[in-house]
Design a protein around this motif. Structure first.
Motif, mmCIF file in Angstrom:
data_model
loop_
_atom_site.group_PDB
_atom_site.id
_atom_site.type_symbol
_atom_site.label_atom_id
_atom_site.label_comp_id
_atom_site.label_asym_id
_atom_site.label_seq_id
_atom_site.Cartn_x
_atom_site.Cartn_y
_atom_site.Cartn_z
ATOM 1 N N LEU A 172 -25.110 52.356 1.213
ATOM 2 C CA LEU A 172 -24.802 50.960 1.528
ATOM 3 C C LEU A 172 -23.659 50.877 2.530
ATOM 4 C CD1 LEU A 172 -25.296 49.137 -1.884
ATOM 5 C CD2 LEU A 172 -26.691 48.978 0.185
ATOM 6 N N GLY A 173 -22.705 51.798 2.396
ATOM 7 C CA GLY A 173 -21.600 51.854 3.361
ATOM 8 C C GLY A 173 -22.121 52.125 4.766
ATOM 9 N N ALA A 174 -23.028 53.130 4.856
ATOM 10 C CA ALA A 174 -23.624 53.472 6.157
ATOM 11 C C ALA A 174 -24.416 52.285 6.698
ATOM 12 C CB ALA A 174 -24.523 54.696 6.018
ATOM 13 N N LEU A 175 -25.114 51.606 5.789
ATOM 14 C CA LEU A 175 -25.908 50.440 6.177
ATOM 15 C C LEU A 175 -25.025 49.376 6.807
ATOM 16 C CD1 LEU A 175 -28.718 49.023 5.939
ATOM 17 C CD2 LEU A 175 -27.879 48.015 3.837
ATOM 18 N N LEU A 176 -23.867 49.171 6.186
ATOM 19 C CA LEU A 176 -22.939 48.167 6.682
ATOM 20 C C LEU A 176 -22.440 48.534 8.081
ATOM 21 C CD1 LEU A 176 -22.360 45.839 4.788
ATOM 22 C CD2 LEU A 176 -20.031 46.719 4.528
ATOM 23 N N ILE A 177 -22.139 49.843 8.245
ATOM 24 C CA ILE A 177 -21.615 50.305 9.534
ATOM 25 C C ILE A 177 -22.644 50.098 10.641
ATOM 26 C CG2 ILE A 177 -20.933 52.375 10.812
ATOM 27 C CD1 ILE A 177 -19.562 53.323 8.239
ATOM 28 N N VAL A 178 -23.933 50.256 10.307
ATOM 29 C CA VAL A 178 -24.988 50.065 11.311
ATOM 30 C C VAL A 178 -25.314 48.584 11.476
ATOM 31 C CG1 VAL A 178 -27.380 50.575 11.898
ATOM 32 C CG2 VAL A 178 -25.963 52.332 10.858
ATOM 33 N N ALA A 179 -25.388 47.875 10.347
ATOM 34 C CA ALA A 179 -25.931 46.523 10.388
ATOM 35 C C ALA A 179 -24.980 45.513 11.021
ATOM 36 C CB ALA A 179 -26.308 46.066 8.979
ATOM 37 N N LEU A 180 -23.679 45.645 10.750
ATOM 38 C CA LEU A 180 -22.745 44.634 11.269
ATOM 39 C C LEU A 180 -22.703 44.609 12.797
ATOM 40 C CD1 LEU A 180 -19.717 44.405 8.834
ATOM 41 C CD2 LEU A 180 -21.538 42.743 9.300
ATOM 42 N N PRO A 181 -22.413 45.772 13.457
ATOM 43 C CA PRO A 181 -22.435 45.726 14.925
ATOM 44 C C PRO A 181 -23.818 45.383 15.454
ATOM 45 C CG PRO A 181 -21.589 47.843 14.132
ATOM 46 C CD PRO A 181 -22.109 47.109 12.945
ATOM 47 N N GLY A 182 -24.860 45.844 14.745
ATOM 48 C CA GLY A 182 -26.228 45.552 15.165
ATOM 49 C C GLY A 182 -26.491 44.062 15.171
ATOM 50 N N ALA A 183 -26.042 43.393 14.114
ATOM 51 C CA ALA A 183 -26.261 41.954 14.012
ATOM 52 C C ALA A 183 -25.503 41.212 15.101
ATOM 53 C CB ALA A 183 -25.823 41.458 12.635
ATOM 54 N N VAL A 184 -24.255 41.630 15.329
ATOM 55 C CA VAL A 184 -23.461 40.996 16.389
ATOM 56 C C VAL A 184 -24.162 41.165 17.729
ATOM 57 C CG1 VAL A 184 -21.293 41.123 17.650
ATOM 58 C CG2 VAL A 184 -21.285 41.274 15.158
ATOM 59 N N TYR A 185 -24.662 42.406 17.964
ATOM 60 C CA TYR A 185 -25.356 42.710 19.218
ATOM 61 C C TYR A 185 -26.587 41.816 19.370
ATOM 62 C CZ TYR A 185 -28.159 45.515 22.497
ATOM 63 O OH TYR A 185 -28.918 45.936 23.544
ATOM 64 N N ALA A 186 -27.425 41.758 18.327
ATOM 65 C CA ALA A 186 -28.678 41.011 18.426
ATOM 66 C C ALA A 186 -28.431 39.510 18.560
ATOM 67 C CB ALA A 186 -29.557 41.296 17.205
ATOM 68 N N LEU A 187 -27.308 39.023 17.994
ATOM 69 C CA LEU A 187 -27.021 37.589 18.059
ATOM 70 C C LEU A 187 -26.405 37.177 19.398
ATOM 71 C CD1 LEU A 187 -25.705 36.758 14.483
ATOM 72 C CD2 LEU A 187 -27.817 35.968 15.584
ATOM 73 N N LEU A 188 -25.464 38.005 19.885
ATOM 74 C CA LEU A 188 -24.712 37.602 21.076
ATOM 75 C C LEU A 188 -25.364 38.011 22.382
ATOM 76 C CD1 LEU A 188 -20.987 38.245 20.118
ATOM 77 C CD2 LEU A 188 -22.322 36.145 19.974
ATOM 78 N N MET A 189 -25.930 39.227 22.395
ATOM 79 C CA MET A 189 -26.373 39.809 23.664
ATOM 80 C C MET A 189 -27.397 38.948 24.416
ATOM 81 S SD MET A 189 -29.021 41.658 25.092
ATOM 82 C CE MET A 189 -29.905 42.587 23.868
ATOM 83 N N PRO A 190 -28.502 38.501 23.756
ATOM 84 C CA PRO A 190 -29.545 37.830 24.550
ATOM 85 C C PRO A 190 -29.036 36.594 25.310
ATOM 86 C CG PRO A 190 -30.378 38.410 22.395
ATOM 87 C CD PRO A 190 -28.904 38.625 22.346
#
Lengths: 162, 487
Positions: free
Chosen positions: A50-68
């Motif tokens: 779950l820790g690893a998931l958090l490390i991947v998911a948080l920046p991933g979510a920021v990227y997917a939300l802001l980038m486009p």
């Protein structure tokens, strides 16, 4: 007086926002899903996973939300009599200019994802490996017309392109 | 010679022998391994794999000799090759920009030379691998513009004393470590445990009796001794009898090499500028390397850069002199404009981050476990000091300007490079700005050319745009506006 680059005249197609979002999810979702299902299945390592998931998911979510949306604001293009001018990037920004006389080839580039959104990219190559300009996320018909227009204009301008 | 209906010619028959020599060299150690270790799956499989690969290479050479035909007519060079996939290539003679003659030790022993004909376009070069030495020379003269006069003028002959710069090669530590790496690779390939080899165990037990500073010092001395020797030998092999001449038709000719020889004929029209490279050790010794910027050659490719070298590593003054003769003016000696202090701040903060990001978590881990060796605490401040010094040096290196029809740019600390690129060779601009550059009002301007991309790093936005306008008037101008006060 201080000078700055102005944004190129035309924006890319609005559908490009969705295309970039899908592209971002295609990067972010697989590792998130794998880690998530592993965490659900393997009880002893759950806290680590779950820790690893958090490390991947948080920046991933920021990227997917802001980038486009940010990319849509930045990615713009313009063709004049003398040159092709395009801006790209979202954090690291790039503005490229190539004179019409140095253009060697003009192609359309379409990945499978771009095709789904009936988008198309235009790639303008010059004699420099790093000097090619790519304009992504254009409407398919607009891109085809642009390629024709650029090819005709590049041939009309004299120059040996090197 | 009747040029109109020139007959098709084949490669030299000795090419076959060159191809077969691929089999000879590595077979000997492989056979030795089989003999000493005894045949078994552990030895036979790697050896068989090696032989299959080499046999493939040899077969390709044989096939090439059997199928390749070339001819040079009045207007064109034509090359036909291939068995299943026939390939006919035809290049107009006036498109030839460079003729490169290369001969490795085996080629030289057999008296043949590889001819590469560069056309400066995006297409791959034509390659004749290989023809007889006299035929190669004939082709070289034939393809030159004047078609055969050889009233050359010497621009440079390397001085014997310059060999000292070989010791300042950045490759020295790598060369010193290479034999050890190769040795353990071979052990691994044949599945031998290092601890199982008798003399290695003795060496290890001997070393472990010494105190660690002595052992480290000895290891360093051995690696450096091998590195220096290797760098010296390599230098001699690559740069032996270096000569740069200018032939009557304006073609530059570069010749060098001891065991393998290399001769590059470069047409003046393909020259786009020069680049002076000063890797840190060489710079400390007052030396520099000079290479030509050639259309169609990427200066970031190590091998290609060496082939376009206008000088072996030499005193900086000699390099500047040669650059001035090649460019026709002392372009590289022109004064460069400094970059804004924001560029220094950017570099310093980058240095701090580069050290802090790995050091802080590691220090935290050390505190937490309480098992950090005493001396290790000094590592982070030492790294920070080096990083800050390099950053300051990198800032001092930054500069740009113009001299005659050339644009100049300089950057880099570990490998400082000064580039002079002809302004009319610029075929496009790229302005890039990272988030950190945007905060500080900086940008990087990159000039694309067929001889590589050359950057003016971290200039003020207005300064960079004005420079682009100065170098290629009118190209960027339509896209530039006065800065809006809000931004």
């Amino acid at each position: 007086m201080e000078w700055e680059l102005r944004p190129p005249r035309h924006s890319v197609d609005r559908r490009a926002i969705r295309w970039w979002a899908v592209q971002a999810l295609a990067w972010v979702l697989p590792p998130v899903l794998v880690l998530g299902s592993l965490a659900a299945l393997i009880a002893p390592a759950r806290s680590w996973l779950l820790g690893a998931l958090l490390i991947v998911a948080l920046p991933g979510a920021v990227y997917a939300l802001l980038m486009p949306a940010r990319r849509y604001r930045v990615h713009r293009w313009e063709v004049t009599e003398e040159a092709v001018y395009a801006a790209s990037g979202w954090l690291w920004l790039k503005w490229r200019v190539a004179p019409m006389s140095r253009i060697q080839t003009v192609d359309t580039v379409r990945g499978p994802l771009q095709q789904i959104f009936s988008l198309s990219g235009v790639k303008v190559t010059t004699a420099s490996a790093a000097g090619s300009i790519k304009i992504h996320g254009l409407d398919r018909h607009l891109a085809a017309a642009l390629v024709e227009q650029l090819t005709a204009r590049a041939q009309a301008v004299p120059g040996d392109a090197t | 010679m009747n040029r109109r209906e020139a007959a098709w010619e084949r490669l030299d028959a000795r090419t076959v022998a060159v191809s077969l020599s691929w089999l000879a060299g590595p077979s000997i150690p492989a056979a030795a391994a089989v003999v000493t270790l005894g045949p078994g799956p552990r030895t036979l499989f790697p050896v068989a794999g090696l032989l299959i690969v080499l046999a493939g290479i040899a077969a390709r050479g044989l096939l090439r000799h059997a199928t390749l035909r070339y001819r040079i007519t009045g207007e064109r060079i034509e090359v036909r090759s291939g068995l299943l996939f026939r390939r006919d290539r035809s290049v107009p003679r006036d498109r030839v920009r460079a003729v490169d003659l290369t001969a490795g030790p085996v080629h030289r022993l057999l008296g043949v030379t590889v001819v590469r004909i560069g056309t400066g376009g995006q297409e791959a070069d034509l390659r004749l691998d290989a023809v007889s030495r006299s035929q190669a020379e004939r082709l070289r003269l034939l393809l030159g513009r004047a078609g055969g006069t050889s009233a050359d003028s010497d621009l440079v002959t390397a001085r014997p004393a310059w060999i000292g710069y070989a010791l300042l090669s950045s490759w020295t530590p790598l060369i010193g470590l290479a034999p050890f790496g190769a040795f353990f690779r071979v052990l691994e390939m044949f599945g031998i445990e290092a601890a199982g080899v008798g003399f290695l165990r003795e060496v290890w037990s001997g070393v472990s009796r010494l105190s660690w500073p002595v052992a480290a010092g000895m290891a360093l001395a051995i690696v450096l001794a091998i590195g220096f020797t290797g760098a010296l030998l390599l230098h001699v092999e690559v740069w032996w009898r270096f000569r740069l001449t200018r032939e009557a038709d304006g073609t530059y000719r570069i010749r060098r090499g001891l065991l393998g020889t290399r001769s590059l004929s470069l047409q003046d029209s393909r020259l786009r500028g020069v680049q002076l490279a000063e890797p840190l050790p060489l710079r400390w010794g007052g030396g520099a390397r000079l290479s030509a910027l050639v259309a169609g050659v990427d200066p970031d490719d190590d091998e290609e850069r060496t082939s376009a070298a206008l000088l072996p590593p030499a005193p900086r003054r000699a390099a500047l002199r040669v650059a001035a003769r090649v460019l026709g003016a002392p372009v590289l000696a022109a004064a460069l404009r400094p970059h804004p202090p924001a560029a220094l701040r950017l570099r310093l903060s980058r240095a701090v981050w580069a050290v802090a990001v790995p050091a802080v978590p590691l220090a935290g881990l050390g505190l937490w476990t309480g098992r950090l060796p005493d001396g290790l605490w000094l590592l982070a401040p030492a790294c920070l000091l080096v990083a800050l010094l390099l950053s300051a040096d990198a800032y001092r290196s930054l500069g740009h300007g113009t001299a005659g029809r050339y644009l100049l740019t300089r950057h880099g600390a570990l490998r400082r490079r000064t580039t002079a690129l002809r302004a009319d060779a610029v075929i496009g601009w790229t302005v890039s700005r990272s988030p950190a550059q945007r905060r500080r009002g900086l940008m990087t301007l990159a000039a694309a050319s067929s001889a590589g991309t050359h950057r003016v790093k971290d200039v003020r936005v207005g300064q960079g745009l004005a420079f682009a306008e100065e170098v290629v008037p009118g190209l960027l101008r339509p896209f530039v506006v006065p800065r809006s006060p809000g931004a």
